[in-house]
Design a protein around this motif. Sequence first.
Motif, mmCIF file in Angstrom:
data_model
loop_
_atom_site.group_PDB
_atom_site.id
_atom_site.type_symbol
_atom_site.label_atom_id
_atom_site.label_comp_id
_atom_site.label_asym_id
_atom_site.label_seq_id
_atom_site.Cartn_x
_atom_site.Cartn_y
_atom_site.Cartn_z
ATOM 1 N N PRO A 107 -25.674 68.943 -26.418
ATOM 2 C CA PRO A 107 -25.181 67.524 -27.201
ATOM 3 C C PRO A 107 -26.716 66.239 -26.221
ATOM 4 O O PRO A 107 -26.700 65.611 -27.524
ATOM 5 C CB PRO A 107 -24.202 67.055 -26.349
ATOM 6 C CG PRO A 107 -23.446 68.167 -25.070
ATOM 7 C CD PRO A 107 -24.494 69.398 -25.151
ATOM 8 N N GLN A 108 -27.218 66.649 -25.720
ATOM 9 C CA GLN A 108 -28.397 65.726 -25.272
ATOM 10 C C GLN A 108 -28.713 65.631 -25.932
ATOM 11 O O GLN A 108 -29.827 64.355 -26.716
ATOM 12 C CB GLN A 108 -28.339 65.546 -24.130
ATOM 13 C CG GLN A 108 -27.464 65.225 -22.584
ATOM 14 C CD GLN A 108 -26.964 66.578 -22.561
ATOM 15 O OE1 GLN A 108 -27.003 67.806 -23.152
ATOM 16 N NE2 GLN A 108 -26.889 67.064 -20.962
ATOM 17 N N ARG A 110 -29.096 67.097 -29.512
ATOM 18 C CA ARG A 110 -28.834 66.423 -31.032
ATOM 19 C C ARG A 110 -28.328 65.548 -30.547
ATOM 20 O O ARG A 110 -29.056 64.654 -31.419
ATOM 21 C CB ARG A 110 -27.447 67.322 -30.979
ATOM 22 C CG ARG A 110 -27.065 68.714 -30.849
ATOM 23 C CD ARG A 110 -25.998 69.147 -31.662
ATOM 24 N NE ARG A 110 -26.057 69.369 -33.096
ATOM 25 C CZ ARG A 110 -27.355 69.908 -33.760
ATOM 26 N NH1 ARG A 110 -27.723 71.297 -32.874
ATOM 27 N NH2 ARG A 110 -26.834 70.340 -34.268
ATOM 28 N N THR A 111 -28.677 64.237 -29.617
ATOM 29 C CA THR A 111 -28.187 63.487 -29.999
ATOM 30 C C THR A 111 -29.913 62.476 -30.059
ATOM 31 O O THR A 111 -30.358 61.853 -30.810
ATOM 32 C CB THR A 111 -27.866 62.145 -28.546
ATOM 33 O OG1 THR A 111 -25.883 62.765 -28.358
ATOM 34 C CG2 THR A 111 -27.164 60.649 -29.312
ATOM 35 N N ILE A 112 -30.953 63.035 -29.590
ATOM 36 C CA ILE A 112 -31.660 62.550 -29.592
ATOM 37 C C ILE A 112 -32.472 63.248 -30.919
ATOM 38 O O ILE A 112 -33.063 61.852 -31.790
ATOM 39 C CB ILE A 112 -32.790 63.042 -28.420
ATOM 40 C CG1 ILE A 112 -32.780 62.068 -26.877
ATOM 41 C CG2 ILE A 112 -34.236 62.780 -28.350
ATOM 42 C CD1 ILE A 112 -33.425 62.700 -25.802
ATOM 43 N N THR A 114 -31.224 63.971 -33.942
ATOM 44 C CA THR A 114 -30.171 62.933 -35.103
ATOM 45 C C THR A 114 -30.560 61.557 -34.775
ATOM 46 O O THR A 114 -31.189 61.038 -36.009
ATOM 47 C CB THR A 114 -28.711 63.496 -34.702
ATOM 48 O OG1 THR A 114 -28.101 64.250 -34.546
ATOM 49 C CG2 THR A 114 -28.091 62.022 -35.604
ATOM 50 N N ASP A 115 -30.680 60.943 -33.533
ATOM 51 C CA ASP A 115 -31.572 59.791 -33.845
ATOM 52 C C ASP A 115 -32.772 59.275 -34.292
ATOM 53 O O ASP A 115 -32.837 58.999 -35.547
ATOM 54 C CB ASP A 115 -31.388 58.797 -32.517
ATOM 55 C CG ASP A 115 -30.538 58.544 -32.124
ATOM 56 O OD1 ASP A 115 -28.972 58.263 -32.717
ATOM 57 O OD2 ASP A 115 -30.056 58.675 -31.363
ATOM 58 N N ARG A 118 -32.193 60.382 -38.632
ATOM 59 C CA ARG A 118 -31.809 58.794 -38.997
ATOM 60 C C ARG A 118 -33.097 57.880 -39.393
ATOM 61 O O ARG A 118 -32.870 57.664 -40.469
ATOM 62 C CB ARG A 118 -30.386 58.517 -38.468
ATOM 63 C CG ARG A 118 -29.445 59.603 -38.247
ATOM 64 C CD ARG A 118 -28.261 58.341 -37.678
ATOM 65 N NE ARG A 118 -27.129 59.200 -37.181
ATOM 66 C CZ ARG A 118 -25.863 59.383 -37.085
ATOM 67 N NH1 ARG A 118 -26.854 59.087 -35.557
ATOM 68 N NH2 ARG A 118 -25.398 60.420 -36.901
ATOM 69 N N THR A 136 -23.189 65.020 -40.166
ATOM 70 C CA THR A 136 -22.855 64.436 -39.278
ATOM 71 C C THR A 136 -24.517 63.169 -38.748
ATOM 72 O O THR A 136 -24.363 62.035 -38.765
ATOM 73 C CB THR A 136 -23.750 65.292 -37.444
ATOM 74 O OG1 THR A 136 -22.417 66.053 -37.464
ATOM 75 C CG2 THR A 136 -23.761 64.085 -36.134
ATOM 76 N N VAL A 137 -25.480 63.579 -39.393
ATOM 77 C CA VAL A 137 -26.940 62.838 -39.955
ATOM 78 C C VAL A 137 -26.644 62.211 -40.586
ATOM 79 O O VAL A 137 -27.016 61.393 -40.367
ATOM 80 C CB VAL A 137 -27.576 64.223 -39.568
ATOM 81 C CG1 VAL A 137 -29.529 63.399 -39.800
ATOM 82 C CG2 VAL A 137 -27.681 64.966 -38.228
ATOM 83 N N VAL A 190 -20.320 70.647 -30.242
ATOM 84 C CA VAL A 190 -20.805 69.569 -31.100
ATOM 85 C C VAL A 190 -21.659 69.730 -32.224
ATOM 86 O O VAL A 190 -22.522 70.946 -32.753
ATOM 87 C CB VAL A 190 -22.302 69.202 -30.041
ATOM 88 C CG1 VAL A 190 -21.934 67.659 -30.116
ATOM 89 C CG2 VAL A 190 -21.802 69.262 -28.673
ATOM 90 N N SER A 191 -21.621 68.933 -33.635
ATOM 91 C CA SER A 191 -21.721 69.254 -34.616
ATOM 92 C C SER A 191 -22.065 70.581 -35.463
ATOM 93 O O SER A 191 -23.318 71.636 -35.544
ATOM 94 C CB SER A 191 -23.606 68.727 -34.949
ATOM 95 O OG SER A 191 -23.008 67.256 -35.382
#
Length: 228
Positions: A107-108, A110-112, A114-115, A118, A136-137, A190-191
């Motif tokens: 998850p960590q 994916r968060t980075i 994904t940001d 975007r 998600t994105v 996640v996602s």
Amino acid sequence: MAKQALQVAIDGPASAGKSTVAKLVAKRFGYIYVDTGAMYRAVTYWAMQHDVDLTDGHAVIAAMKTLKISFKPGEPDQLVFANQEDITAAIRQPDVTNNVSTIAALPQVRTILTDQQREMATAGGIVMDGRDIGTTVLPDAEVKIFLVASAAERAKRRYAENIKKGIDTPLDQLQAEIELRDHKDSTRKVSPLTQAADATLVDTTPMSIDEVVAAIAEIITKKQSSTI
Ligand code: DC
């Protein structure tokens, strides 16, 4: 009147032809192409190079602090860089391919990523391919495509691609690996890989690349004229 610079999300399972098609669609509309799978592959490569335990999210994100992923135009493939290092070929090697699902499940990470994705898409005029772009994105992307093909057809296509690159993995092994990745990608917490409710399903099993590109181009063109 100037055409709208749309966000185009192309998702689907491994080897469905997403990157080939996405690149051609981007070229046709003068859009930027972003291969998000290459970003997960770059992190996998980087973590492996640094002997990081790939299941340890904290260790992987610590390693990511020294990694800047970037893309440059190239033929036939877009070039992928880890800092100044050209990793275009390295991230397609079987060792990275077989470990990338582990990294993509963190998850960590994916968060980075994904940001970052975007951020790349804010101005529009972008074709982004991956697994979770439409869900998600970029949930507000104007065009969402979910590209699928049978596992047997995808293994055949990957086999032909590999042979050109000098990678000689047997066809049945490729199909088994594709099915395993499908399973991992669609069952992760996640996602997971799922079709967005508002995505158009395109089954490419019986279609040529040109036919797939034409079908997506038509959807984009219609959307451009309806959003002007
Ligand atoms: O499309 P690809 O085979 O290069 O993708 C590599 C891996 O990255 C694949 O196992 C799925 C994962 N991935 C993801 O989880 N989310 C994305 N947006 C893109 C790829």
